[in-house]
Design an enzyme around this catalytic site. Structure first.
Site, short mmCIF file in Angstrom:
data_model
loop_
_atom_site.label_atom_id
_atom_site.label_comp_id
_atom_site.label_asym_id
_atom_site.label_seq_id
_atom_site.Cartn_x
_atom_site.Cartn_y
_atom_site.Cartn_z
N TYR A 146 0.82 -1.21 0.00
CA TYR A 146 0.00 0.00 0.00
C TYR A 146 0.85 1.27 0.00
CZ TYR A 146 -3.82 -3.18 1.30
OH TYR A 146 -4.73 -4.20 1.33
N LYS A 195 4.04 -15.28 2.21
CA LYS A 195 3.94 -16.04 0.96
C LYS A 195 5.38 -16.31 0.52
CE LYS A 195 1.36 -17.68 -2.43
NZ LYS A 195 0.55 -18.88 -2.25
N ASP A 227 -2.39 -18.28 1.97
CA ASP A 227 -3.57 -18.96 1.42
C ASP A 227 -4.06 -20.04 2.38
OD1 ASP A 227 -1.07 -19.93 0.77
OD2 ASP A 227 -1.63 -20.75 -1.16
N ASP A 251 -4.76 -6.89 6.22
CA ASP A 251 -6.00 -6.20 5.89
C ASP A 251 -7.10 -7.23 5.60
OD1 ASP A 251 -7.82 -4.31 5.12
OD2 ASP A 251 -6.80 -3.73 3.27
N ASP A 255 -10.20 -8.77 8.46
CA ASP A 255 -11.63 -8.68 8.13
C ASP A 255 -12.28 -10.07 8.15
OD1 ASP A 255 -11.74 -5.99 7.94
OD2 ASP A 255 -12.40 -5.91 5.85
#
Ligand code: NAD
Length: 365
Positions: A146, A195, A227, A251, A255
């Site tokens: 980001y 990852k 994942d 992020d 959620d």
């Protein structure tokens, strides 16, 4: 001890829920003998109305000079032209980004806890994850994808977009240290999520986290690919204690974790930096649809105040007292309308605050 707490009620239900959390802090002061002095500050839409901008330099300076900041929520009804017909940097929510940046907060701590009393609210209640769980997600907040460079250009006649993901070892180390510190106050287990089978930034992440882990031999460290983590959160959330991860993965996973609890009015959060100053707020928004009706659930904000006691003021015993009192009131069957179910007693925002404040007198301190 004397502590300075900045209170930023904000907009919508913000003043109602922060008012209830202040009652709780007052009761903590009464029971513990500590003194809390409060400074009430404006941020968001109310600051736009008063000063023409969502966060003034003076408000930020006052927040910086406090020991901790407790925030309600900011923002109005989407489409409210008074606050939204302006550049994004002047809208209520811009205050949030500016205060987190101004206070140099790089770690977002979001607990996702399914309380046994509210297990029915869990959307996965009929699957294996129906058991209670208690997870903290530590998300890096100021680096990664980001905050890298973003550009769209034409390459070989095709529109081509590039987003750059950068982390340096110091950015990784400081949040890893925070995660291990938080784990030490909990069940002493960190799952670092990355990852690393694909990304260099993840391989650096994994090696720096392993270095930091050496300083915390009492905390178990596991690594998990993102994942797999997304899958495990749904299949068996009870396996996690602290999940440590970078900005974008955090992020998404935070959620996901909060949604599997099923109750938005119950979830607190903290944003921390390298010192003790932190910003504490519920994860929900300003709920303008129910503002002023005395029906909002104040528990997310009350639990945010408990996090403030634990992480900024190191008042662990007092934080435990607040959390146990919330449990006690839920055990007794009291619910605000958002979490109400058959057989429970429906109460208002202020009644819920009073019930928890009273329960604090009955719990062992
Ligand atoms: P929201 O979280 O405010 O509300 C979503 C739904 O959940 C609404 O039906 C609301 O009534 C309900 N709800 C939320 N908190 C509740 C509580 N404590 N008790 C009972 N019910 C509750 O999200 P939204 O409607 O998308 O956004 C409303 C405003 O809040 C917007 O202006 C948005 O930008 C802002 N917002 C602010 C923050 C923040 O300050 N950190 C976060 C998210 C959204």
């Amino acid at each position: 001890m004397e502590y300075k707490i900045a209170l930023i009620p904000g907009d919508g239900i913000g003043p109602e829920i922060v008012g209830e959390a202040k009652k709780i802090l007052d009761r903590v002061a009464e029971i513990s003998g500590h003194t809390f002095t409060y400074e009430k500050l404006l941020m968001g839409g109310c600051s736009i109305d008063a000063y023409g901008e969502p966060l003034t330099a003076e408000t930020l300076a006052k927040a910086k000079a406090s020991d901790a900041v407790l925030l309600g929520a900011v923002g109005g009804k989407v489409g409210n032209s008074r606050w939204y017909d302006v550049a994004p940097s002047l809208r209520p929510e811009a205050g949030l980004l500016a205060i987190r940046k101004g206070l140099e907060l790089f770690a977002n701590v979001r607990p996702a806890r399914l309380m046994p009393q509210l297990a029915d609210a869990c959307p996965l209640k009929d699957s294996v994850s129906g058991n209670a769980f208690d997870i903290v997600i530590m998300r890096e907040l100021t680096g990664g994808l980001y905050f890298g460079t973003h550009k769209t250009e034409t390459v070989g006649g095709l529109r081509t977009a590039t987003d750059v993901l950068v982390y340096n070892e110091e950015e990784i180390r400081r949040i890893a240290v925070r995660a291990f510190e938080v784990a030490q106050k909990r069940r002493k287990h960190v799952t670092s999520v990355d990852k690393a089978n694909v990304l260099d930034s993840s391989r650096l992440w994994r090696s720096v986290v392993a270095e930091v882990a050496k300083d915390y031999p009492d905390v178990q460290l596991d690594n998990m690919l993102v994942d797999n983590c997304a899958m495990q959160l749904v299949m068996n959330p009870g396996q996690f204690d602290v999940i440590l991860t970078e900005n974008m993965f955090g992020d998404i996973l935070s959620d996901e974790a909060s949604m599997i609890t099923g109750s938005i009015g119950m979830l607190p959060s903290a944003s921390l930096g390298s010192g003790s100053l932190g910003l504490y707020e519920p994860t929900h928004g300003s709920a303008p649809d129910i503002a002023g009706t005395n029906t909002a659930n104040p528990i997310a904000t009350i639990l945010s105040a408990a996090m403030l006691l634990r992480y900024s003021l190191s008042l662990d015993k007092e934080a435990d007292l607040v959390e146990r009192s919330v449990d006690h009131v839920l055990d007794a069957g009291y619910r605000t309308p958002d979490i109400w179910s058959e057989g429970c007693t429906k109460v208002s925002t202020t009644q819920m605050g009073d019930l928890i404040t009273d329960a604090m007198l009955k719990e062992e301190y």
